[in-house]
Structure formats: C-alpha cells, structure tokens
Design an enzyme around this catalytic site. Structure first.
Site, mmCIF file in Angstrom:
data_model
loop_
_atom_site.group_PDB
_atom_site.id
_atom_site.type_symbol
_atom_site.label_atom_id
_atom_site.label_comp_id
_atom_site.label_asym_id
_atom_site.label_seq_id
_atom_site.Cartn_x
_atom_site.Cartn_y
_atom_site.Cartn_z
ATOM 1 N N ASP A 45 11.633 -6.432 21.794
ATOM 2 C CA ASP A 45 11.027 -5.475 20.863
ATOM 3 C C ASP A 45 11.780 -4.146 20.961
ATOM 4 O O ASP A 45 12.088 -3.669 22.053
ATOM 5 C CB ASP A 45 9.546 -5.286 21.210
ATOM 6 C CG ASP A 45 8.780 -4.593 20.101
ATOM 7 O OD1 ASP A 45 7.922 -5.249 19.470
ATOM 8 O OD2 ASP A 45 9.040 -3.390 19.851
ATOM 9 N N THR B 231 6.734 -13.491 4.225
ATOM 10 C CA THR B 231 5.559 -12.884 3.599
ATOM 11 C C THR B 231 5.332 -13.430 2.183
ATOM 12 O O THR B 231 6.288 -13.850 1.515
ATOM 13 C CB THR B 231 5.749 -11.350 3.518
ATOM 14 O OG1 THR B 231 4.761 -10.788 2.649
ATOM 15 C CG2 THR B 231 7.120 -10.977 2.957
ATOM 16 N N ASP B 232 4.091 -13.348 1.726
ATOM 17 C CA ASP B 232 3.791 -13.763 0.336
ATOM 18 C C ASP B 232 4.438 -12.809 -0.670
ATOM 19 O O ASP B 232 4.530 -13.116 -1.856
ATOM 20 C CB ASP B 232 2.277 -13.863 0.098
ATOM 21 C CG ASP B 232 1.502 -12.565 0.290
ATOM 22 O OD1 ASP B 232 2.121 -11.526 0.594
ATOM 23 O OD2 ASP B 232 0.261 -12.591 0.134
ATOM 24 N N GLU B 233 4.902 -11.640 -0.205
ATOM 25 C CA GLU B 233 5.483 -10.662 -1.140
ATOM 26 C C GLU B 233 6.825 -11.116 -1.702
ATOM 27 O O GLU B 233 7.300 -10.563 -2.689
ATOM 28 C CB GLU B 233 5.615 -9.293 -0.473
ATOM 29 C CG GLU B 233 4.271 -8.747 -0.041
ATOM 30 C CD GLU B 233 4.195 -7.235 0.015
ATOM 31 O OE1 GLU B 233 5.139 -6.564 -0.428
ATOM 32 O OE2 GLU B 233 3.174 -6.733 0.511
ATOM 33 N N TYR C 295 10.905 -3.210 0.384
ATOM 34 C CA TYR C 295 10.395 -4.030 1.498
ATOM 35 C C TYR C 295 10.484 -5.518 1.164
ATOM 36 O O TYR C 295 11.065 -6.311 1.910
ATOM 37 C CB TYR C 295 8.937 -3.658 1.839
ATOM 38 C CG TYR C 295 8.265 -4.747 2.635
ATOM 39 C CD1 TYR C 295 8.590 -4.949 3.972
ATOM 40 C CD2 TYR C 295 7.347 -5.620 2.041
ATOM 41 C CE1 TYR C 295 8.022 -5.991 4.707
ATOM 42 C CE2 TYR C 295 6.770 -6.654 2.758
ATOM 43 C CZ TYR C 295 7.118 -6.839 4.093
ATOM 44 O OH TYR C 295 6.560 -7.866 4.801
ATOM 45 N N ALA D 32 12.091 -7.077 -1.126
ATOM 46 C CA ALA D 32 13.462 -7.550 -1.364
ATOM 47 C C ALA D 32 14.157 -7.809 -0.029
ATOM 48 O O ALA D 32 14.886 -8.793 0.121
ATOM 49 C CB ALA D 32 14.231 -6.521 -2.183
ATOM 50 N N LYS E 63 12.686 -8.623 2.803
ATOM 51 C CA LYS E 63 12.098 -9.835 3.406
ATOM 52 C C LYS E 63 12.608 -11.084 2.682
ATOM 53 O O LYS E 63 12.848 -12.116 3.308
ATOM 54 C CB LYS E 63 10.566 -9.784 3.357
ATOM 55 C CG LYS E 63 9.938 -8.809 4.336
ATOM 56 C CD LYS E 63 10.200 -9.158 5.806
ATOM 57 C CE LYS E 63 9.370 -10.324 6.294
ATOM 58 N NZ LYS E 63 9.575 -10.536 7.765
ATOM 59 N N ASN F 106 -2.334 -9.276 6.633
ATOM 60 C CA ASN F 106 -3.029 -9.396 7.917
ATOM 61 C C ASN F 106 -3.936 -8.205 8.189
ATOM 62 O O ASN F 106 -3.623 -7.079 7.802
ATOM 63 C CB ASN F 106 -2.009 -9.454 9.063
ATOM 64 C CG ASN F 106 -1.363 -10.806 9.181
ATOM 65 O OD1 ASN F 106 -1.508 -11.489 10.172
ATOM 66 N ND2 ASN F 106 -0.667 -11.226 8.126
ATOM 67 N N ARG G 49 -5.239 -8.401 -2.978
ATOM 68 C CA ARG G 49 -4.519 -8.956 -1.844
ATOM 69 C C ARG G 49 -5.382 -10.061 -1.245
ATOM 70 O O ARG G 49 -6.603 -10.065 -1.408
ATOM 71 C CB ARG G 49 -4.262 -7.876 -0.770
ATOM 72 C CG ARG G 49 -3.349 -6.732 -1.227
ATOM 73 C CD ARG G 49 -1.947 -7.226 -1.469
ATOM 74 N NE ARG G 49 -0.988 -6.160 -1.798
ATOM 75 C CZ ARG G 49 -0.687 -5.800 -3.037
ATOM 76 N NH1 ARG G 49 -1.284 -6.361 -4.082
ATOM 77 N NH2 ARG G 49 0.231 -4.863 -3.255
HETATM 78 O O1 DAU Z 1 1.140 -9.437 1.582
HETATM 79 C C1 DAU Z 1 1.677 -9.382 2.875
HETATM 80 C C2 DAU Z 1 2.138 -7.969 3.113
HETATM 81 O O2 DAU Z 1 0.991 -7.169 3.279
HETATM 82 C C3 DAU Z 1 3.081 -7.830 4.288
HETATM 83 O O3 DAU Z 1 4.241 -8.561 4.055
HETATM 84 C C4 DAU Z 1 3.425 -6.357 4.493
HETATM 85 O O4 DAU Z 1 4.237 -6.193 5.628
HETATM 86 C C5 DAU Z 1 2.161 -5.559 4.643
HETATM 87 O O5 DAU Z 1 2.482 -4.185 4.732
HETATM 88 C C6 DAU Z 1 1.212 -5.792 3.491
HETATM 89 O O6 DAU Z 1 1.723 -5.175 2.292
HETATM 90 P P1 DAU Z 1 0.755 -4.436 1.240
HETATM 91 O O7 DAU Z 1 1.529 -3.445 0.496
HETATM 92 O O8 DAU Z 1 -0.027 -5.425 0.470
HETATM 93 O O9 DAU Z 1 -0.263 -3.721 2.298
HETATM 94 P P2 DAU Z 1 -0.934 -2.282 2.281
HETATM 95 O O10 DAU Z 1 -1.987 -2.301 3.331
HETATM 96 O O11 DAU Z 1 0.075 -1.210 2.328
HETATM 97 O O12 DAU Z 1 -1.635 -2.241 0.865
HETATM 98 C C7 DAU Z 1 -2.646 -3.171 0.526
HETATM 99 C C8 DAU Z 1 -3.255 -2.792 -0.806
HETATM 100 O O13 DAU Z 1 -3.968 -1.572 -0.639
HETATM 101 C C9 DAU Z 1 -2.230 -2.532 -1.898
HETATM 102 O O14 DAU Z 1 -2.768 -2.955 -3.130
HETATM 103 C C10 DAU Z 1 -2.076 -1.024 -1.895
HETATM 104 C C11 DAU Z 1 -3.469 -0.537 -1.494
HETATM 105 N N1 DAU Z 1 -3.483 0.729 -0.729
HETATM 106 C C12 DAU Z 1 -2.731 0.813 0.396
HETATM 107 C C13 DAU Z 1 -2.720 1.975 1.145
HETATM 108 C C14 DAU Z 1 -1.872 2.083 2.404
HETATM 109 C C15 DAU Z 1 -4.288 1.780 -1.145
HETATM 110 O O15 DAU Z 1 -4.988 1.688 -2.179
HETATM 111 N N2 DAU Z 1 -4.282 2.925 -0.408
HETATM 112 C C16 DAU Z 1 -3.533 3.079 0.717
HETATM 113 O O16 DAU Z 1 -3.565 4.167 1.330
#
Ligand code: DAU
Length: 346
Positions: A39, A136-138, A160, A162, A164, A190, A224
């Site tokens: 790590d 990742t599913d992304e 991100y 792209a 992955k 997760n 999500r």
């Molecule tokens: O889908 C798997 C992916 O999930 C992983 O590959 C990524 O490493 C991981 O970061 C995560 O990506 P997301 O962009 O989906 O996760 P995040 O928690 O950043 O955002 C989840 C949802 O919440 C997305 O629709 C954006 C929204 N969001 C996120 C943040 C940080 C908000 O509305 N407000 C926020 O402050």
C-alpha cells in the site's frame, strides 16, 4: 494441502484502504492464507484500522506489510516474492478528485496495473500466479435502463472511470496475449464501516452528525447500486477461488437508490431534520444510473449479496456515531479538498 484452494500466499494491493482492508480482514480471520499487503499510504489509507488485527499473534505471523507504489516495478517484484495470487485493490477512486486532476488516476489505475501485470508475467514463468483485478460498474458508463452485463461495451465518461476501464482492458489483453491467469470483478458502490468520508454515505453521515448541510448534487435523482463492503469482498474472494480464467464478474448489491433517498435515510437514522439537505451544483458529466446484472456471479461463483440497505445503513451510521476519533482527523486533514470541492458548488 494449501491453506485455501491452491493458494498459499496472496499479495493484496491497496490493503490499507476501505475495501482492501476489509479483504485483508477476511483473509486473516477466515482463511489460513499468508497475506502481503502493498500500500502506498495515500490520503485514503488508514493503517490503524488493521493494527489491532495484524498485531495479534494469531495473525501477525501470516501478515507482511510493504509500503510502496504499484507503479514501481522494483517494489512490486519484491512484494510478489513467493505469492501465488494477486488481488488488486490499489486505485485512486474518487470521481470528483479525478475531475480536478486526472494525473494520479492514470498513474495508478492504468500504469500501476500495467506494472503489476508485467511483474505477474515474470513470476508466472516459475509458478502459477492468478491475478484478480478489482474493477467497477462505472466502466460500462451511464445505464439509463436495464442492467449491465459483463460483455457489454465500455462507455466510461469521467477521468476516473476511463482510467479504470483502461486498467480493466489491460488485464483482459494480458490474459489473451500472454496467457496470464486473470479474473476481473466489477463492483457497484461500496459502503460500510471505515470508509474515507468523501463518498456520499460517510460524507453525509459525518456532516449530519455535525449538523452540517448534506450537499446533494443537482436534483439528487442519480441512481447507484449500493453494496455492503463485506458482501463485496466475499464476492472478490469467490472470484479468486472459483472464477473462470479470463472472465469478468459483476458484483452488485441489488440496492438501487438515488442520492436524495440516501440523504433522507441517513437523516432519519440520526433523527436529524431534512432541512439539512442542500442541493448544490451538479457533478460535471454526472452518470445518472448504474445497475448490474449479477446472474453470472451468482451462478458461477455461488455468491450473492446478503446485507440489505436498511441493515447496512443502520450498522454504518452506528459505527460512525461511535468512532469520531477515526473519521474526524481524516476529514480535518483533507479540509482543503472539502473547501475546494464544496465551497464553489453551493
Ligand atoms: O459505482 C462504483 C463506484 O462508486 C466506484 O468505482 C468509485 O470508486 C466510487 O467512488 C463510487 O463512485 P460514485 O461517483 O458513484 O460515488 P460517490 O459516493 O462519489 O457518489 C455517489 C452518488 O452520490 C453520485 O450520484 C453523486 C452523489 N453525490 C456524491 C457526493 C460525494 C452527491 O450528491 N453529493 C456528494 O457530496
């Protein structure tokens, strides 16, 4: 007889991060495998999470820690000595950070994967080594309807995703070109205990605990599929043991929820008012939905997620309530990021 299947010693990369540390815990407490944890200790690493476990004499003899970068061939070669499997969790993971600066994402998620693959290629000349890559599913991009299957085309839309997708494609290419024994897992979002408080769930829980606004991007309707981290790492381990060579497996939580509902669920769990919800400027290129078909993993790996969103959120909220000493310093150390990220959005 090897301690688990045909494996004896596993190199886990990124094992001080959120998902990686959950996997190291599984390997140490539920198998007899030796674990090497490589790590880089970036901002997202939290060594104290594993400290109690890895200093316990029951596990210490089976655990080795190596600090270093997966993009450094010499470090990787050393960490890989004697290992017969690699499970790659090491990654830059936060989409919003990739929008500010894509460079570390390409470095770790593409070049780092290339270096790991070349090291495995070299080691595999002497002994069988399986390479499990945590993707990742992304990589499938936004899916407004239906479910993504493993053979769907990649349509990443953020730096991100792209990066992955680049790593994921390299793994497949090394399998075909060099005959490497590879398996890819593609997980959904997760959540759980010990998650760095920048992703939506731990960010919203910790903000709510401090009566700070919950910044919902845009309308909050982006969907999500949330998976509890222990379910995810069990799926990854099943892929190591039972995944077919050269195949990819979707590991989804079967919990499709939008951001606004996540915010409301967390506020309700904490008895906080919904007035803490603040709609802020949307994420550029925000993918509005991901959703995975997990039939293949269910059939071939004998795996399925077990933790419902209601149970998982209750457990996660309780853990953050009880462990401010864990998350407060992490959040404080990243104050500049949070200011840059959210001040301009409101
Ligand atoms: O889908 C798997 C992916 O999930 C992983 O590959 C990524 O490493 C991981 O970061 C995560 O990506 P997301 O962009 O989906 O996760 P995040 O928690 O950043 O955002 C989840 C949802 O919440 C997305 O629709 C954006 C929204 N969001 C996120 C943040 C940080 C908000 O509305 N407000 C926020 O402050």
């Amino acid at each position: 007889m090897a301690p688990e299947g045909r494996y004896q010693r596993v190199l886990v990369t990124g094992g001080l991060g959120f998902i990686g540390s959950s996997y190291v815990r599984l390997l140490l407490t539920e198998t007899a495998l030796e674990v090497v944890n490589l790590d880089l200790m970036t901002y997202a690493a939290h060594p104290e999470t594993l400290q109690e476990l890895t200093s316990d004499p029951r596990y210490a003899a089976r655990y080795t820690f190596v600090k270093g970068d997966i993009a450094d061939p010499a470090v990787v070669r050393r960490a890989l000595e004697g290992c017969d499997a690699v499970v790659n969790f090491a990654a830059e993971t936060h989409v919003d950070r990739s929008i500010h600066d894509a460079a570390p994402f390409v470095h770790t998620n593409v070049e780092g994967v290339r270096v790991l693959l070349d090291a495995v290629r070299e080691a595999a000349r002497e002994r069988p080594v399986r390479f499990v890559h945590v993707s990742t599913d992304e990589v499938y991009g936004e899916v407004l309807e239906g479910l993504s299957r493993e053979d769907d085309p990649f349509r990443p839309r953020s730096p991100y995703s792209a990066s992955k997708a680049g790593g994921d494609l390299l793994v497949g290419a090394y399998g075909v070109t060099y005959g490497l024994d590879t398996v890819v897992t593609r997980g959904s979002n997760n959540y759980g205990t010990h998650q760095f408080p920048e992703k939506i769930i731990p960010l919203f829980i910790t903000n709510a605990l401090d009566d700070q606004p919950l910044p919902v991007y845009g309308t909050g309707k982006a969907i999500r599929d949330y998976i509890f981290v222990t379910d995810h790492v069990r799926g990854i381990h099943a892929a190591l043991l039972r995944g077919r060579r050269g195949e990819a497996y979707n590991l989804g939580g079967q919990n499709q929820t939008d951001g606004l509902s996540v915010a409301r669920t967390i506020l309700d769990a904490l008895g906080k008012p919904h007035t803490l919800i603040q709609h802020v400027q949307d994420r550029p290129g925000h993918d509005l939905r991901y959703a995975l078909d997990i039939t293949k993993a269910t059939r071939e790996l004998g795996w399925r997620p077990t933790v419902t969103f209601a149970e998982g959120i209750a457990q996660t909220v309780r853990w953050y309530q009880e462990h401010p000493d864990w998350w407060r310093p992490l959040k404080a150390a990243q104050a500049a990021f949070f200011t840059q990220q959210y001040a301009q959005r409101s």
